[in-house]
Each structure stands twice: as C-alpha cells, then as structure tokens.
Design a protein around this motif. Structure first.
Motif, short mmCIF file in Angstrom:
data_model
loop_
_atom_site.label_atom_id
_atom_site.label_comp_id
_atom_site.label_asym_id
_atom_site.label_seq_id
_atom_site.Cartn_x
_atom_site.Cartn_y
_atom_site.Cartn_z
N GLU A 276 65.39 66.77 70.82
CA GLU A 276 64.13 67.06 70.13
C GLU A 276 63.00 66.29 70.79
N GLU B 222 58.83 65.35 70.27
CA GLU B 222 57.80 65.31 69.24
C GLU B 222 56.43 65.11 69.85
N ILE B 223 55.41 65.61 69.15
CA ILE B 223 54.03 65.35 69.57
C ILE B 223 53.82 63.84 69.55
N ASP C 62 48.94 60.87 67.23
CA ASP C 62 48.42 61.43 65.99
C ASP C 62 47.16 62.26 66.22
N ASN D 35 48.80 69.63 64.60
CA ASN D 35 50.13 70.16 64.38
C ASN D 35 50.32 71.49 65.13
N GLY E 277 57.32 65.29 76.85
CA GLY E 277 58.38 64.41 76.40
C GLY E 277 59.42 64.28 77.50
N ASP F 29 59.64 71.72 63.26
CA ASP F 29 58.59 71.57 62.25
C ASP F 29 57.26 71.47 62.97
N GLU F 30 56.21 71.18 62.21
CA GLU F 30 54.86 71.22 62.79
C GLU F 30 54.62 70.13 63.84
N ARG F 31 55.56 69.17 63.98
CA ARG F 31 55.39 68.10 64.98
C ARG F 31 56.54 68.04 65.99
N THR F 32 57.54 68.93 65.86
CA THR F 32 58.77 68.78 66.64
C THR F 32 59.24 70.11 67.20
N GLU G 223 62.72 71.61 69.37
CA GLU G 223 64.07 71.35 69.90
C GLU G 223 64.24 72.12 71.21
#
Length: 538
Positions: free
Chosen positions: A28, A30-31, A34, A38, A91, A125-128, A130
C-alpha cells in the motif's frame, strides 16, 4: 619423436548456476503530505525498479532492490473547486528474495537482473492505493577460477587428439575498492534556510559511464539527493530541496587496455551530512564501494582428449559461458496516441513521457529479437471552457532485431533496453505523435560444459622385468613445472620410491636442474574396494 605440449593459464568466470523466477508483490502507498487533497479517482500508476543488488550465499543468491511507485489521480476537490485538479504523489517499497542455486557459496560473484512484467492497482480509501507488481528475477552465480589448459601437443598423431574451439571472456583484472565521495546539496534561493535536517536521501542514478584506459578504468556517475528539513522561519515550516552530486573515480588496474570490456558495480555503503553557509548548503560525505572487472574475449583451441597410451592425461571440468557476440544500437520508435472516447479535446500539451514494460530478448539465427511494451502518457489542458487538466495513456508493442553474427536459436541472451529521450508533437485535437529514442544492448552467450585436458604426463616404455626388488635406475634432470607425482607417473615409479632413493626432505620442493635417481618399475594398481550396498528405498 619426442612428445611436447603447450599449456596456457586463463582466468574465467566459472558458472556455478543460474535461475529465473517470478513473484507478485503487493504493497500500500499513501499520500505522503497533508497538503495534498484526497483521491477521487486514480488515473494511472507507474512503477520502476532501481538499486538492484545480488549477493551470493551458501545455497543461492539474495536479490534486493527498490520499487518506485508514482500515482496520478483526480483530487476530491470541494464544491467551490469543481474542476477537480490532477495531482501526483510517489511512494517506494523494498524487496528481498532468495533464489536457490545449490552449489553457490558465500564469497562467490553474483549477478542479478529484475524486470517489471505487470503492475496493477486498487483504490483502498481516499488516501491510499494498493499496488501489485509482478516481477521477473534472474540470478547467476560465478566463481573466478584460474584454469590451466593444454592448447597444443607435438609428437602425437593428429587423429589421436580431440580438440574444441572455445570462445571465453578471459578475466584480465578485478578490484574491490572503497572511496569517499563528497558533494553539496544547495537549498534554492526561493526556499528558506535549514534550521534542522529531518531526513536526507541519496540514490545512485542507474546509468554510469565506464571508460577503460591504459592500466585503469574511469567511472563517472551521479547521486540524486533529497533533503527534508525544518526551516528557519518563525512557523518552522517543513520544506524539501533536491540536487545532484557527481563523481569521477579512477580505478587502477595494471595490464588493462582501452579495447577491453569493463563491468562496474557501485554500492553506496553509508553517508554523513552537515550544514554549511548558514543553513543554505548541506555537505554530504558518502562511502562508496566500486567492484570492477575487466575482461577480454579470447578464442582458444582446447584439447579434450588424447587417445595415445604413451601419455596419461589430467582432466578438469570447465563450465563457462561462451561469448558469441554483443552489440549496442540506438533506434527510434514513433507511435500515435489517440485521446480516448469520453475525454475532451486537447488545447495544449503539458507533459508527455513514457515507460518501458517487460523487455524480452529471444535469440534467433543471426541475432536477438527484442520485444517490449511502451506506455505513452499524456498530460494536457482540455479545450473546454474552464480548461481543466486531463490525462490519458496508451500502450503499444514494438519489436526490433539486433544483429549478432554466430547467434543461434537455443543460446542465451542478456539485454538492456533504456528510454533515452521522448518527444511529442500535437497533430490535432485528438492525436499526439510520440517519438521515443531507445538504446538497446544485446549479448549472446552459450553455456558450455566440457572436460578439458589440463596436464599431460609422458609415460616411459614398460621395462621387461616388472619385479621391483632389483629395479633399473635412470638419472632425471628436473624441468620447469615438474612435480614428484608427474615424474613418478612418467617412469612408472612411485613418489615414495623416489623420495627414498634421493633422501628428499621436502617432497613439495624441487629445484629446476636438480638431478634425481629414479627407481623404475611397473606398479601394480591396487584393487578398488567394493562399494557399500545402497540403502533400501523408503
């Protein structure tokens, strides 16, 4: 006619074993900050591999590397920003794998090559996001060995000698050296100075330049550095700055010449840093290890057997990759990328790039056919009222042929294909013509395993009286390369008998010109003890 022979000593990479395996890796990403919005919808995920290393261990080879992931997505913008801008984040994740090569041992040389076959993604989700990457891993373990080869024999009929032509990479020199590389990463003028460094990353750019000169190799390369830091501003905001550190190192290798080939592996062992110039410069000091090997193609006729009872031969198993040929060519591929249905027309192209997928090399008669997939990516401003940014991609396959005389179906190949440059022209509002310049390297080898003659002992004629109680005696003058074992074989005697007859203190030390009295007789071969019975199965 007297029997004479020539020997030659060569250094070769003795092939211990190799294997290719595939693996699927899921991670995974992630963004990372902050400040980025999103995810509403993922547009594209690209992946690449860097920093691949291979190390031999008992029973196999360990492959390690880093996979970089880039995600382009449509932001989940608030209602007051209905245009949903496109964003990008990156990432990384590391991988470590063990590939079984049963005869490998720690300290041997290992080579690894890893390619991405396919990459897919799922919205978490809105930040991740896979990401699943399917990779193909190749590992080969070799051992540098010095082998003596009998290359010619005189005094024996030619039809009693079996020969084979062998083309090998003779290892001229190799070296493992550690040096200190120093450089500076500057904070851009538009960014505030550094109060405190949070993190420094230093990565080697894959492409290094290697030039072979008289008695040495020059290695030029570049490290890319990134700094995450707390600024000196009152709010102590966090910033990022990046830069490059170039290096040029001369590796002294006596005996190498400009027409030879060099392989260089560069490893970043560790690095330190400190602030300079009131927080505007980060000075980096890195410990870098260079492994350098210089080889030269060599063509030798090796003797594999001698069918003459006047000589006894010593044999050795040789397992090497015979080099058939190699070449590097530069080629250009042009393809038209069409805007998919449902997306608006192009007003202006912002960026076009490409990614190479799953390069494969197949040896054919006369060369190597290289196949790969190029994924073209276009970021553009749409030709509609609010001019939002859009993105699309398109895949296309290409096949090229690199000619290598002597290559045949069934041989092995090593290829390296790189995108050197990507250019784009907007043909109309729905079509972009992309031109990619490719650098293609192909090398063809053929695995050879054969038994070669490494030494010859000329055996004297058998004496009439085989009884050793009253042996005949000869006087022998020691020649270069002689051992008591060879002399005993030559005169059908034994090492113990020669030692006793000459009061030799150290049997392993003979001097050229030394005279030895040789007791000469026929030695009965001891009977081979019976082999123990095999244990019952199960």
């Amino acid at each position: 006619m007297a029997i004479n022979f020539k020997q030659e000593t060569v250094k070769v990479d003795y092939v211990i074993g190799e294997d290719t395996v595939r693996e699927s890796i899921t991670r995974e990403v992630e963004i990372p900050v902050d400040e980025k919005p999103n995810i509403e919808r993922v547009l594209e995920v690209d992946t690449s591999i860097r920093n691949v290393t291979a190390e031999a261990e008992d029973g196999g080879a360990v492959l390690e590397g880093v996979i970089d992931v880039g995600v382009i997505y449509v932001a989940d913008a608030p209602e007051e920003e209905p245009q949903q801008p496109v964003h990008y984040f990156t990432g990384t994740f590391e991988f470590t794998n063990f590939i079984d090569i049963p005869e490998a041992e720690e300290g041997m040389d290992a080579f690894g090559d890893v390619n991405i076959i396919r990459a897919t993604y799922d919205f978490v989700d809105e930040r991740t996001v896979e990401v699943t990457v399917v990779i193909r891993k190749f590992a080969k373990v070799t051992d540098l060995r010095q082998i003596t080869i009998v290359t010619d024999v005189k005094g024996i009929k030619e039809d009693l000698i079996e020969r084979e032509l062998l083309r090998i990479e003779s290892v001229i020199a190799e070296d493992l050296e550690q040096v200190i590389v120093r450089g500076e990463l500057d904070v851009p003028p538009e960014k505030p100075p550094v109060e405190r460094v949070l993190k420094v990353d230093l990565d080697l750019v894959d492409e290094i330049q290697v030039d072979v000169t008289d008695d040495g190799v020059i290695v030029d390369g570049t490290f890319e550095g990134g700094i995450v830091y707390v600024s000196t501003e009152e709010d102590q905001s966090v910033h990022f700055a990046e830069g490059i550190i170039e290096f040029s190192e001369v590796i002294d290798l006596p005996g190498v010449e400009p027409d030879m080939s060099a392989f260089v592996d560069v490893f970043l062992k560790r690095f330190d840093f400190r602030l300079r110039n009131e927080g505007t410069v980060v000075e980096v000091e890195a410990l870098v290890e260079f492994f350098t090997k210089v080889t030269q193609p060599k063509q030798v006729k090796v003797i594999t057997d001698i069918l003459d009872d006047r000589v006894e031969i010593e044999e050795e198993l040789l397992r090497v990759e015979e080099v058939i040929g190699e070449d590097t060519v530069v080629d250009t591929v042009t393809e038209q990328l069409i805007v998919p249905n449902g997306k608006p027309d192009i007003e202006r192209i912002l960026e076009v790039n490409a990614q190479l997928r799953d390069p494969m090399g197949q040896v054919e008669d006369g060369g190597v056919a290289i196949e790969a997939t190029i994924q073209g990516k276009v970021l553009y401003v749409a030709d509609i009222e609010d001019q939002p940014v859009h993105f699309f991609s398109d895949d296309f396959d290409f096949t090229n042929f690199v000619g290598i005389p002597g290559a045949e179906v069934g041989m092995s190949s090593y290829i390296d294909v790189r995108l050197k440059r990507v250019r784009a022209t907007q043909l109309n509002q729905r079509t972009v013509e992309m031109t990619a310049t490719l650098v293609k390297f192909a090398k063809v080898t053929d695995f050879r395993q054969l038994t070669i003659v490494s030494d010859i002992v000329v055996v004297s004629p058998v004496v009439d009286d085989p009884v050793c109680d009253r042996p005949s005696r000869v006087v022998y003058v020691v020649q270069p390369g002689d051992t008591l074992y060879k002399i005993a074989k030559r005169y059908r005697s034994t090492v113990a008998a020669i030692v006793d007859a000459n009061d030799i203190v150290n049997p392993d030390k003979l001097e050229v010109g030394q005279k030895l009295v040789i007791p000469k007789c026929i030695i009965d071969e001891p009977e081979e003890p019976p082999k123990p019975p095999k244990p019952p199965l199960g």
